[in-house]
Design a protein around this motif. Structure first.
Motif, PDB file in Angstrom:
ATOM      1  N   LEU A   8       0.826  -1.205   0.000  1.00 18.06           N
ATOM      2  CA  LEU A   8       0.000   0.000   0.000  1.00 18.06           C
ATOM      3  C   LEU A   8       0.863   1.258   0.000  1.00 18.06           C
ATOM      4  N   PHE A   9       1.791   1.351   0.929  1.00 21.81           N
ATOM      5  CA  PHE A   9       2.596   2.566   1.060  1.00 21.81           C
ATOM      6  C   PHE A   9       3.471   2.803  -0.171  1.00 21.81           C
ATOM      7  N   SER A  10       3.917   1.733  -0.810  1.00 24.08           N
ATOM      8  CA  SER A  10       4.814   1.887  -1.951  1.00 24.08           C
ATOM      9  C   SER A  10       4.098   2.381  -3.203  1.00 24.08           C
ATOM     10  N   ARG A  11       2.764   2.417  -3.166  1.00 23.53           N
ATOM     11  CA  ARG A  11       2.033   2.851  -4.368  1.00 23.53           C
ATOM     12  C   ARG A  11       1.261   4.154  -4.150  1.00 23.53           C
ATOM     13  N   ILE A  12       1.342   4.749  -2.958  1.00 25.42           N
ATOM     14  CA  ILE A  12       0.627   6.001  -2.714  1.00 25.42           C
ATOM     15  C   ILE A  12       1.569   7.192  -2.851  1.00 25.42           C
ATOM     16  N   ASP A  13       0.970   8.377  -2.997  1.00 26.57           N
ATOM     17  CA  ASP A  13       1.751   9.610  -3.053  1.00 26.57           C
ATOM     18  C   ASP A  13       1.884  10.259  -1.683  1.00 26.57           C
ATOM     19  N   SER A  14       0.851  10.085  -0.825  1.00 28.40           N
ATOM     20  CA  SER A  14       0.881  10.827   0.427  1.00 28.40           C
ATOM     21  C   SER A  14       0.079  10.120   1.521  1.00 28.40           C
ATOM     22  N   LEU A  15       0.538  10.323   2.740  1.00 29.81           N
ATOM     23  CA  LEU A  15      -0.105   9.796   3.945  1.00 29.81           C
ATOM     24  C   LEU A  15      -0.021  10.872   5.009  1.00 29.81           C
ATOM     25  N   TYR A  16      -1.064  10.970   5.809  1.00 28.48           N
ATOM     26  CA  TYR A  16      -1.013  11.874   6.963  1.00 28.48           C
ATOM     27  C   TYR A  16      -1.027  11.041   8.228  1.00 28.48           C
ATOM     28  N   TYR A  17      -0.040  11.289   9.095  1.00 28.42           N
ATOM     29  CA  TYR A  17      -0.006  10.586  10.375  1.00 28.42           C
ATOM     30  C   TYR A  17      -0.467  11.506  11.494  1.00 28.42           C
ATOM     31  N   SER A  18      -1.481  11.059  12.233  1.00 29.09           N
ATOM     32  CA  SER A  18      -1.950  11.748  13.434  1.00 29.09           C
ATOM     33  C   SER A  18      -1.530  10.941  14.651  1.00 29.09           C
ATOM     34  N   ASP A  19      -0.927  11.607  15.628  1.00 26.99           N
ATOM     35  CA  ASP A  19      -0.446  10.880  16.802  1.00 26.99           C
ATOM     36  C   ASP A  19      -1.541  10.663  17.852  1.00 26.99           C
ATOM     37  N   LYS A  20      -2.793  10.939  17.496  1.00 29.91           N
ATOM     38  CA  LYS A  20      -3.909  10.697  18.413  1.00 29.91           C
ATOM     39  C   LYS A  20      -4.303   9.219  18.372  1.00 29.91           C
ATOM     40  N   THR A  21      -4.765   8.707  19.516  1.00 32.30           N
ATOM     41  CA  THR A  21      -5.160   7.302  19.621  1.00 32.30           C
ATOM     42  C   THR A  21      -6.675   7.199  19.716  1.00 32.30           C
ATOM     43  N   TYR A  22      -7.262   6.531  18.732  1.00 29.22           N
ATOM     44  CA  TYR A  22      -8.711   6.304  18.708  1.00 29.22           C
ATOM     45  C   TYR A  22      -9.048   4.815  18.698  1.00 29.22           C
ATOM     46  N   TYR A  23      -8.038   3.978  18.690  1.00 31.84           N
ATOM     47  CA  TYR A  23      -8.209   2.535  18.514  1.00 31.84           C
ATOM     48  C   TYR A  23      -7.714   1.826  19.768  1.00 31.84           C
ATOM     49  N   HIS A  24      -8.457   0.803  20.192  1.00 33.02           N
ATOM     50  CA  HIS A  24      -8.111   0.078  21.419  1.00 33.02           C
ATOM     51  C   HIS A  24      -8.040  -1.419  21.138  1.00 33.02           C
ATOM     52  N   ARG A  25      -6.940  -2.015  21.540  1.00 30.86           N
ATOM     53  CA  ARG A  25      -6.700  -3.440  21.281  1.00 30.86           C
ATOM     54  C   ARG A  25      -7.118  -4.308  22.464  1.00 30.86           C
ATOM     55  N   THR A  26      -7.514  -5.530  22.147  1.00 24.77           N
ATOM     56  CA  THR A  26      -7.718  -6.572  23.149  1.00 24.77           C
ATOM     57  C   THR A  26      -6.756  -7.712  22.815  1.00 24.77           C
ATOM     58  N   ILE A  27      -5.879  -8.067  23.742  1.00 26.56           N
ATOM     59  CA  ILE A  27      -4.920  -9.149  23.517  1.00 26.56           C
ATOM     60  C   ILE A  27      -5.511 -10.435  24.070  1.00 26.56           C
ATOM     61  N   ARG A  28      -5.747 -11.384  23.173  1.00 21.15           N
ATOM     62  CA  ARG A  28      -6.294 -12.677  23.590  1.00 21.15           C
ATOM     63  C   ARG A  28      -5.171 -13.703  23.694  1.00 21.15           C
ATOM     64  N   PRO A  29      -5.083 -14.439  24.818  1.00 20.88           N
ATOM     65  CA  PRO A  29      -3.988 -15.406  24.996  1.00 20.88           C
ATOM     66  C   PRO A  29      -3.910 -16.441  23.884  1.00 20.88           C
ATOM     67  N   GLY A  30      -5.025 -16.765  23.273  1.00 21.80           N
ATOM     68  CA  GLY A  30      -5.028 -17.813  22.258  1.00 21.80           C
ATOM     69  C   GLY A  30      -4.846 -17.302  20.850  1.00 21.80           C
ATOM     70  N   SER A  31      -4.445 -16.037  20.675  1.00 23.09           N
ATOM     71  CA  SER A  31      -4.306 -15.500  19.329  1.00 23.09           C
ATOM     72  C   SER A  31      -3.207 -16.226  18.586  1.00 23.09           C
ATOM     73  N   LEU A  32      -3.308 -16.227  17.236  1.00 23.68           N
ATOM     74  CA  LEU A  32      -2.402 -17.014  16.407  1.00 23.68           C
ATOM     75  C   LEU A  32      -0.953 -16.639  16.634  1.00 23.68           C
ATOM     76  N   SER A  33      -0.665 -15.341  16.742  1.00 23.17           N
ATOM     77  CA  SER A  33       0.715 -14.914  16.863  1.00 23.17           C
ATOM     78  C   SER A  33       1.333 -15.329  18.189  1.00 23.17           C
ATOM     79  N   ARG A  34       0.502 -15.711  19.188  1.00 17.76           N
ATOM     80  CA  ARG A  34       1.016 -16.089  20.491  1.00 17.76           C
ATOM     81  C   ARG A  34       0.851 -17.584  20.772  1.00 17.76           C
ATOM     82  N   SER A  35       0.400 -18.332  19.804  1.00 14.91           N
ATOM     83  CA  SER A  35       0.153 -19.745  20.016  1.00 14.91           C
ATOM     84  C   SER A  35       1.421 -20.560  19.833  1.00 14.91           C
ATOM     85  N   LYS A  36       1.343 -21.883  20.088  1.00 11.64           N
ATOM     86  CA  LYS A  36       2.514 -22.741  20.005  1.00 11.64           C
ATOM     87  C   LYS A  36       2.981 -22.894  18.566  1.00 11.64           C
ATOM     88  N   LEU A  37       4.171 -23.447  18.410  1.00 11.92           N
ATOM     89  CA  LEU A  37       4.787 -23.573  17.099  1.00 11.92           C
ATOM     90  C   LEU A  37       4.002 -24.527  16.202  1.00 11.92           C
TER      91      LEU A  37
END
Length: 312
Positions: A178-207
């Motif tokens: 995405l970034f390699s094909r756009i001309d411009s992006l605006y970054y706002s340092d405000k936080t509007y998004y909230h994460r929930t970390i689930r113990p069983g998520s794929l990135s944290r599961s066993k090998l």
């Protein structure tokens, strides 16, 4: 301006109502909420169906379990909006998120992506303001703005893009594309998004075999950077080097060499082919460079894993 909010869902019943209601209660109301149920076995589909019965802006789709990438791609296929945004089904967003993003677009009309602060990003996310596509690529390679979330993307910038089938670090590859094909992006340092970390998520599961998706996606980004932004290759290689070490050490820690012979060959071959660039790369910590210098065969990589745990 219609916004398509795409939410892939898999067994998120505990958090799903909070997520969907936060999307539907936006101050900016000209939106469609596309929910793609990816073969959930809990009550997620029924819960989304109930909410859809109360708000016609929610469009519910179901597919056999195929992974988050396939669910997001389904959402992109059916989205009708002028802008697209992704929200994960166990997370939630502030009611003013879209309206604040459109304030930025009203001020900077040529902006193709509005990026807000990503909770949990492991490096400083940069200055607030306008970035060129190339500057956004560099920020991504330095560790900022990972994940598909916290982005409002003009539809024209994402029309031909789809998430890869490999489902770990797929967002890293998608965001690079995405970034390699756009001309411009605006970054706002405000936080509007909230994460929930689930113990069983794929990135944290066993090998499992799917863990190696990270290696293949990160390696593909490196290959693309080598062709398109060779001056940034040391940044991309630093992430690839860490991914190689992490996965090699997980295999040896779990004594799983015989379970993943092909993946081991691919990772060790990658280290061997990039040996000199890894060893000379100032973006890779000295300790990692030393460990990488040992990983030129299966046996030597196993010794590196033992050395790592001994000195740790």
């Amino acid at each position: 301006m219609l916004v398509s909010i795409i939410v892939p869902v898999y067994n998120s019943g505990e958090f799903l109502e909070r997520c969907l209601e936060s999307c539907l209660r936006q101050d900016f109301t000209d939106l469609e909420l596309i929910v793609v149920d990816d073969g959930s076995t809990d009550n997620s589909y029924e819960m989304a169906s109930d909410i859809a019965g109360r708000d016609s802006r929610l469009h519910l789709f179901h597919q056999d379990n195929s992974g988050a990438s396939a669910a997001r791609n389904k959402g992109l296929d059916v989205a009708a909006g002028d802008y697209v945004m992704f929200v994960d089904s166990d997370d939630w967003i502030e009611p003013e998120m879209l309206s604040k993003m459109f304030e930025i677009i009203d001020k900077h009309g040529d902006i193709q992506v509005v990026q807000t602060a990503v909770p949990g990003d492991f490096r400083k996310q940069g200055r607030e303001g306008v970035y060129t596509g190339k500057e956004a690529v560099r920020a991504l390679l330095e560790g900022s703005w990972w994940g598909p979330v916290c982005k409002l993307v003009r539809r024209g910038a994402v029309d031909v893009l789809r998430f890869p089938s490999r489902t770990i670090s797929e967002d890293y590859l998608f965001n690079y594309s995405l970034f390699s094909r756009i001309d411009s992006l605006y970054y706002s340092d405000k936080t509007y998004y909230h994460r929930t970390i689930r113990p069983g998520s794929l990135s944290r599961s066993k090998l499992t075999g799917r863990k190696f998706d990270e290696f293949y996606n990160v390696r593909q980004v490196c290959d693309l950077v080598a062709d398109e932004y060779p001056e940034y290759l040391p940044l991309a290689d630093s992430h690839l080097a860490g991914t190689c070490l992490k996965l090699l050490f997980l295999v040896f820690k779990d004594r799983a060499e015989d379970c993943f012979p092909g993946e081991l060959i691919d990772i060790i071959s990658c280290v061997r082919s990039r040996y000199l660039s890894f060893i000379k790369n100032p973006h890779i910590p000295v300790a990692e460079r030393f460990l990488l210098s040992l990983c030129f065969s299966r046996q030597s990589a196993k010794l590196a894993e033992r050395a790592y745990h001994f000195f740790k």
